[in-house]
Design a protein around this motif. Structure first.
Motif, PDB file in Angstrom:
ATOM      1  N   CYS A 141       0.813  -1.228   0.000  1.00  9.39           N
ATOM      2  CA  CYS A 141       0.000   0.000   0.000  1.00  9.39           C
ATOM      3  C   CYS A 141       0.838   1.266   0.000  1.00  9.39           C
ATOM      4  N   GLY A 142       1.985   1.258   0.747  1.00 13.90           N
ATOM      5  CA  GLY A 142       2.815   2.462   0.804  1.00 13.90           C
ATOM      6  C   GLY A 142       2.194   3.573   1.621  1.00 13.90           C
ATOM      7  N   GLY A 143       1.246   3.252   2.510  1.00 17.08           N
ATOM      8  CA  GLY A 143       0.586   4.262   3.325  1.00 17.08           C
ATOM      9  C   GLY A 143       1.043   4.217   4.771  1.00 17.08           C
ATOM     10  N   THR A 144       0.197   4.780   5.633  1.00 14.32           N
ATOM     11  CA  THR A 144       0.564   4.868   7.053  1.00 14.32           C
ATOM     12  C   THR A 144      -0.438   4.170   7.966  1.00 14.32           C
ATOM     13  N   ASP A 179      -6.767   0.792   3.388  1.00 14.17           N
ATOM     14  CA  ASP A 179      -5.503   1.485   3.685  1.00 14.17           C
ATOM     15  C   ASP A 179      -5.555   2.873   3.086  1.00 14.17           C
ATOM     16  N   ASP A 180      -4.568   3.713   3.430  1.00 18.96           N
ATOM     17  CA  ASP A 180      -4.506   5.084   2.907  1.00 18.96           C
ATOM     18  C   ASP A 180      -3.307   5.258   1.986  1.00 18.96           C
ATOM     19  N   GLY A 181      -2.965   4.168   1.282  1.00 21.13           N
ATOM     20  CA  GLY A 181      -1.770   4.187   0.448  1.00 21.13           C
ATOM     21  C   GLY A 181      -1.998   4.716  -0.954  1.00 21.13           C
ATOM     22  N   ILE A 182      -1.188   4.184  -1.879  1.00 19.53           N
ATOM     23  CA  ILE A 182      -1.182   4.704  -3.251  1.00 19.53           C
ATOM     24  C   ILE A 182      -2.384   4.218  -4.064  1.00 19.53           C
ATOM     25  N   GLY A 183      -3.048   3.160  -3.590  1.00 20.16           N
ATOM     26  CA  GLY A 183      -4.239   2.664  -4.283  1.00 20.16           C
ATOM     27  C   GLY A 183      -3.901   1.765  -5.471  1.00 20.16           C
ATOM     28  N   ILE A 184      -4.953   1.262  -6.079  1.00 15.45           N
ATOM     29  CA  ILE A 184      -4.832   0.366  -7.228  1.00 15.45           C
ATOM     30  C   ILE A 184      -5.669   0.932  -8.368  1.00 15.45           C
ATOM     31  N   ALA A 185      -5.085   0.980  -9.569  1.00 20.52           N
ATOM     32  CA  ALA A 185      -5.811   1.511 -10.727  1.00 20.52           C
ATOM     33  C   ALA A 185      -7.032   0.637 -11.024  1.00 20.52           C
TER      34      ALA A 185
END
Length: 492
Positions: free
Chosen positions: A401-404, A420-426
């Motif tokens: 995810c790359g989030g926190t 999660d609050d990460g980069i997401g998925i296209a």
């Protein structure tokens, strides 16, 4: 000779013409009705003629009796005949003695021979009166209607009426009844045609029904029959046939679906074998390469040797995880009916998984938050599979995810989310995200040790517990939503 043969062949072909059921039935009904009508007509015609003859005979008998009574008072027969008016014109009166001799005749036919053998005279001597409807006279050759009456001393008074237009009109039948019979016949014919047409329609529909059965088709809805016994029976037969056809179609559909599912399962097996073979190549090749390097270069520097050993260990662990995941997903595919379900506390299970993965998340600066009802949530399920759902979703979020923050939520209605609050998925990856061995970034996935089976395991495990799972954007980040329909709150 050849011409005669052709004529006979044509006549034979005419007899071979097959009439329809309606035509044959109509001919039978109308033929029977008309035979009855014609027979009744002739019977009624003769009966009415007889009736009118008896009326005329009665009138002439009364005339004869008046003559006999007047003669009994001593009057001369000639005077009596001239004085008494007959019931009809041109009435001939004859007086016959007990020996059959003619003693008086209004036509002056004396001495014409003995009349003892005349039918009406014989009947009169025996019964007191006699009648002959039609007989040719030996005197003038004309046809007469004769009536004879017996008087005293064996005398016979006979009256005769010639067959002229007046008598024929009197004795002719009343043709009004003929028109009534013709009208009745027409009514019978119309009723017969309507009845045969109604019956024929039922027969035609049954014939069409038989042809439809022969083709293995279903009868169209709203196929109506006449409202009679045959129509009711036909409707019941078609209803039963359509129900049977529906049952067979449903059975065929179920069979087709089962066959499709079986083929799909076989396809999954083959595809899984291909994918496993493909996925195993990389870690196996890496392990072999490292081992060959260590074997060929025994004097490698310690740092380089440790790097090779770590790579061997990493790929071996990757192989171990892959085999574990393959075993789990195969067991879910092949033996779903044999999976043992027991009461499981989701509160305890989710808390245990979250606590177990918190150290890994903390190394990447990610916080795991759990938000569940305080009342223990129970489900009749398989604990290892339920654990794999939450563990794979949380572990994927930690790795990619790359989030926190990773948040797990649940409610008392059995609805759960892992976000999660990460980069997401296209969104272009959404349709394939749960496919086996599907990776968004293959290089990155292999680098972190992913097998490509985690989300496929999650989807299969959720469905085995009667639920559904979906992916959506968490803005930012990714949100997985799923449900457990049989989730219940534990009694306190």
């Amino acid at each position: 000779m050849a011409g005669k043969t052709k004529i006979f062949e044509r006549i034979k072909s005419l007899f071979k013409i097959r009439l329809s059921f309606k035509t044959r039935l109509l001919i039978l009904v109308l033929g029977t009705a008309w035979v009855f009508v014609i027979t009744f007509f002739f019977w009624q015609y003769e009966r009415e003629k007889q009736f009118k003859a008896e009326i005329l005979d009665t009138q002439l008998q009364m005339h004869n009796l008046r003559i006999i009574n007047d003669m009994a008072r001593g009057e001369d027969i000639g005077a009596v005949v001239s004085r008494i008016n007959p019931p009809m014109p041109d009435v001939r009166v004859t007086l016959i003695d007990d020996m059959g001799r003619v003693t008086f005749d209004t036509n002056d036919a004396m001495g014409i021979g003995n009349h003892a053998d005349r039918p009406e005279v014989i009947a009169a001597r025996k019964n007191g009166w006699g009648m002959t409807v039609s007989r040719k006279s030996q005197i003038d050759g004309k046809d007469y209607f004769y009536t004879a009456t017996r008087g005293p001393y064996g005398l016979i008074v006979r009256t005769a009426v010639p067959y002229d237009h007046s008598l024929l009109d009197t004795l002719s039948a009343d043709w009004q009844f003929l028109w009534a019979i013709i009208a009745a016949s027409l009514v019978i014919s119309i009723i017969g045609w309507m009845a045969t047409d109604r019956l024929s329609r039922s027969i035609k529909r049954l014939s069409s029904f038989a042809a439809t059965i022969e083709k293995g088709q279903r009868m169209p809805e709203g196929y109506k029959f006449p409202k009679d016994e045959l129509g009711t029976i036909s409707s019941h037969i078609i209803t039963l046939y359509n129900k049977w056809m529906q049952t067979m179609e449903e059975r065929d559909l179920q069979h087709a679906e089962a066959l499709k599912a079986e083929r799909e399962k076989e396809r999954f097996k083959k595809q899984l074998t291909i994918d496993i073979n493909h996925e195993l190549k990389t870690p196996v090749a890496s392990i072999i390469l490292c081992l060959e390097t260590l074997k060929d270069f025994p004097d490698l520097p310690p740092v380089r040797r440790e790097e090779m050993e770590n790579r061997i260990l990493t790929n071996a662990l990757r192989l171990q995880n892959m085999l574990k995941d393959v075993s789990l997903i195969t067991r879910m595919d092949e033996g779903s009916d044999m999976i043992h379900f027991t009461p499981v506390s989701l509160n305890e299970l989710v808390t245990e998984v979250a606590d177990d993965l918190r150290p890994s998340a903390a190394k990447k600066g990610i916080e795991i938050v759990v938000d569940m009802p305080r009342t223990p949530q129970m489900i009749d399920g398989n604990a290892p599979m339920l654990e794999s759902i939450f563990r794979n979703l949380i572990r994927n979020a930690i790795l990619y995810c790359g989030g926190t923050e990773i948040k797990i939520t649940g409610d008392e209605q059995g609805n759960w989310t892992v976000g999660d609050d990460g980069i997401g998925i296209a969104e272009e990856h959404y349709p394939h995200i749960f496919d086996r061995f599907y990776r968004l970034d293959k290089g990155r996935s292999r680098k972190v040790g992913g097998t490509g089976l985690g989300l496929a395991i999650v989807k299969t495990a959720v469905e085995l517990h009667g639920g559904k799972i979906a992916i959506s954007s968490n803005d930012p980040g990714t949100l997985f939503s799923f449900n457990f329909p049989n989730q219940t709150a534990a009694l306190q």
